[in-house]
Design an enzyme around this catalytic site. Structure first.
Site, PDB file in Angstrom:
ATOM      1  N   ASP A 292      36.626  38.622  76.580  1.00 16.96           N
ATOM      2  CA  ASP A 292      36.060  39.311  75.424  1.00 16.96           C
ATOM      3  C   ASP A 292      35.227  40.489  75.901  1.00 16.96           C
ATOM      4  O   ASP A 292      34.592  40.428  76.960  1.00 16.96           O
ATOM      5  CB  ASP A 292      35.202  38.365  74.586  1.00 16.96           C
ATOM      6  CG  ASP A 292      34.966  38.899  73.189  1.00 16.96           C
ATOM      7  OD1 ASP A 292      35.765  38.564  72.288  1.00 16.96           O
ATOM      8  OD2 ASP A 292      33.995  39.662  72.992  1.00 16.96           O
TER       9      ASP A 292
ATOM     10  N   GLU B 269      39.201  28.620  57.922  1.00 20.19           N
ATOM     11  CA  GLU B 269      37.847  28.451  58.439  1.00 20.19           C
ATOM     12  C   GLU B 269      37.273  27.142  57.903  1.00 20.19           C
ATOM     13  O   GLU B 269      37.450  26.796  56.739  1.00 20.19           O
ATOM     14  CB  GLU B 269      36.974  29.631  58.033  1.00 20.19           C
ATOM     15  CG  GLU B 269      37.415  30.918  58.712  1.00 20.19           C
ATOM     16  CD  GLU B 269      36.365  32.006  58.647  1.00 20.19           C
ATOM     17  OE1 GLU B 269      35.166  31.682  58.659  1.00 20.19           O
ATOM     18  OE2 GLU B 269      36.751  33.179  58.605  1.00 20.19           O
TER      19      GLU B 269
ATOM     20  N   ASN C 145      49.036  34.721  52.999  1.00 20.14           N
ATOM     21  CA  ASN C 145      47.717  35.001  52.434  1.00 20.14           C
ATOM     22  C   ASN C 145      47.818  35.741  51.104  1.00 20.14           C
ATOM     23  O   ASN C 145      47.017  35.506  50.188  1.00 20.14           O
ATOM     24  CB  ASN C 145      46.883  35.804  53.434  1.00 20.14           C
ATOM     25  CG  ASN C 145      46.217  34.916  54.463  1.00 20.14           C
ATOM     26  OD1 ASN C 145      46.228  33.694  54.343  1.00 20.14           O
ATOM     27  ND2 ASN C 145      45.642  35.520  55.487  1.00 20.14           N
TER      28      ASN C 145
ATOM     29  N   CYS D 228      40.028  37.404  56.026  1.00 21.40           N
ATOM     30  CA  CYS D 228      41.494  37.371  56.060  1.00 21.40           C
ATOM     31  C   CYS D 228      42.140  37.816  54.753  1.00 21.40           C
ATOM     32  O   CYS D 228      42.817  38.837  54.717  1.00 21.40           O
ATOM     33  CB  CYS D 228      41.973  35.965  56.432  1.00 21.40           C
ATOM     34  SG  CYS D 228      41.626  35.505  58.153  1.00 21.40           S
TER      35      CYS D 228
END
EC number: 1.1.1.22
Length: 447
Positions: free
Chosen positions: A30, A153, A214, A266
């Site tokens: 990262d 999530e 989604n 999202c």
């Protein structure tokens, strides 16, 4: 196998920890040194149930490592590289910002030798054409598969270790596709042994799966929210309507909860990215549909604000302008975009809280996990983690994130704490009869 996971935000950190749990040797990479060092200590930099229990053992036995400065050896020796970076909405429109994806590709180009054949697996949500471009840039150094994630999530660990399907977007060349498929099968061997469906397809279809999923869920939410407006106009109850609809197996009960609408990192960006792609490809019907889905969702937030102003003005006759909130003590229950998460990205609760504060209300916002940094990012709000303290003296309460501890509040005890027992249930999560029996003025969505 030796794996790298490039990008250790929400998706990457969970994926890295889960792959180490499956027995692989994993290096998370990262660009944020603080995040990398936090993860290297076996600590989660965000709230996700079950993640600390995966991180700590992996860090302890050195099967799971994290760094902000990968070496050529780290990258050249790995069998598989996962790209799990963010693809936020572009600052210049509704499309996806792919800068982090191609930064990850550049990192691989810098360190992977020519003539090698490691596997590069894209997990980031990207528009059609991205995988082909990644494969073009990495040609001669790696094979590329697109393997979209479908994490929820609050349930991300379960969704990674026990997904409902695994999607492979494979190269057109049959030999490359076969080799890539075999490598990824080895990574996911334990999952495939459970009988989890593995669906292979071309790059473009794999890229569309996530945004299509989604967008479909967002459409379902916006549909029931549009029906909630119809129920309010007709004097019907959208919760009973949704229950009746859900018994139809073609429809189902899930995502038929009317309320303040969806948010997070999202659904909003994915429907906008798919719409941008549809516009660019001339698929007007899809673009128009997604624009309406987005508009309905945003309108729910405005409707909640109007309901709050209506109560401030003292009656249900309708909003007469946006006056009446000045100095009113308002308590918002919820800051995260959904329960069991500390993610505040595009949170409907925070959006409504900010709008009410801008109208002059004194807004206290309460959340068990999502208040870190709220005082700095939203200086007009008063964060309070203790729900009873948050309720003291409130003249109006809004439930906007359905954490279990909010849903299970004792309405009689809550009535003792507030100055005026008025509640707007922006998630239709409370029992109206119980709250009215305790002396509350209760307003739901479409009820």
């Amino acid at each position: 196998m030796r794996l790298t996971v490039i990008g250790c935000g929400y998706l990457g950190a969970v994926h890295a920890a889960a792959m180490a749990h499956l027995g692989h040797d994993v290096l998370g990479i990262d660009t944020d040194p603080h995040r990398a060092s936090t993860l290297a200590r076996g600590e989660a930099p965000f709230y996700e149930p079950g993640l600390p229990e995966l991180l700590a053992p992996g860090a302890a036995d050195h099967r799971l490592r994290f760094t902000a400065e990968p070496t050529t050896e780290d990258l050249a020796l790995a069998d598989v590289h996962f790209i799990a970076v963010g693809t936020p909405q572009s600052a210049h429109g509704g499309g996806a910002d792919l800068s982090q994806v191609f930064s990850a590709v550049d990192l691989l180009l810098e360190h992977l030798p020519e003539g090698g054949s490691p596997l590069v697996v894209g997990k980031s949500t990207v528009p059609v054409g991205t995988a082909r471009e990644v494969a073009r840039r990495l040609a001669g150094r790696a094979h590329v598969v697109w393997n979209p994630e479908f994490l929820r999530e609050g349930l991300a660990v379960k969704d990674t270790l026990h997904p409902d399907r695994i999607v492979y977007g494979l190269p057109d060349d049959p030999d490359q596709a076969r080799a890539a498929c075999q490598s990824l099968d080895t990574v996911y061997a334990e999952l495939l042994a459970e009988g989890i469906p593995r669906i292979t397809m071309d790059y473009a279809t794999a890229e569309l799966v996530k945004t299509a999923a989604n967008s479909f869920l967002a459409t379902k939410i916006s549909f029931i929210n549009a029906m909630s407006a119809m129920c309010e106009a007709a004097g019907a109850d959208v919760t009973v309507l949704a229950q009746a609809l859900g018994h139809d197996q073609r429809i189902g009960h899930r995502f038929l909860q009317a309320g303040v609408g969806f948010g997070g990192g999202c659904l909003p960006k994915d429907i906008r990215a798919l719409r941008a792609s549809a516009v660019s490809m001339g698929v007007d019907a899809l673009a128009d549909l997604l624009a309406q889905v987005d508009a309905i969702n945003q309108a729910q937030r405005e409707h909640i604000v109007e309901l709050a102003v209506q109560h401030a003005q003292g009656g249900p006759e309708g909003v007469k302008g946006m006056e009446g909130m000045e100095g009113m003590a308002v308590t918002i229950l919820g800051a995260a975009f959904k329960p069991n998460s500390d993610d505040r990205r595009d949170s409907p609760a925070l959006d409504v809280a900010d709008r009410l504060a801008q109208l002059g209300a004194t807004v206290t916002i309460c959340d068990p996990k999502a208040l870190d940094g709220v005082a700095q990012s939203h200086p007009g709000l008063l964060p309070q983690v203790d729900v009873e303290e948050a309720l003291k003296g409130a003249e109006l309460v809004l439930l906007l994130t359905e954490w279990q501890q909010f849903v299970e509040l004792d309405p009689a005890r809550a009535a003792e704490l507030v100055a005026r027992p008025i509640i707007i249930d922006g998630r239709n999560a409370l029992d109206p009869q119980a709250w009215r029996a305790a002396g509350w003025s209760y307003t739901g969505m479409g009820r």
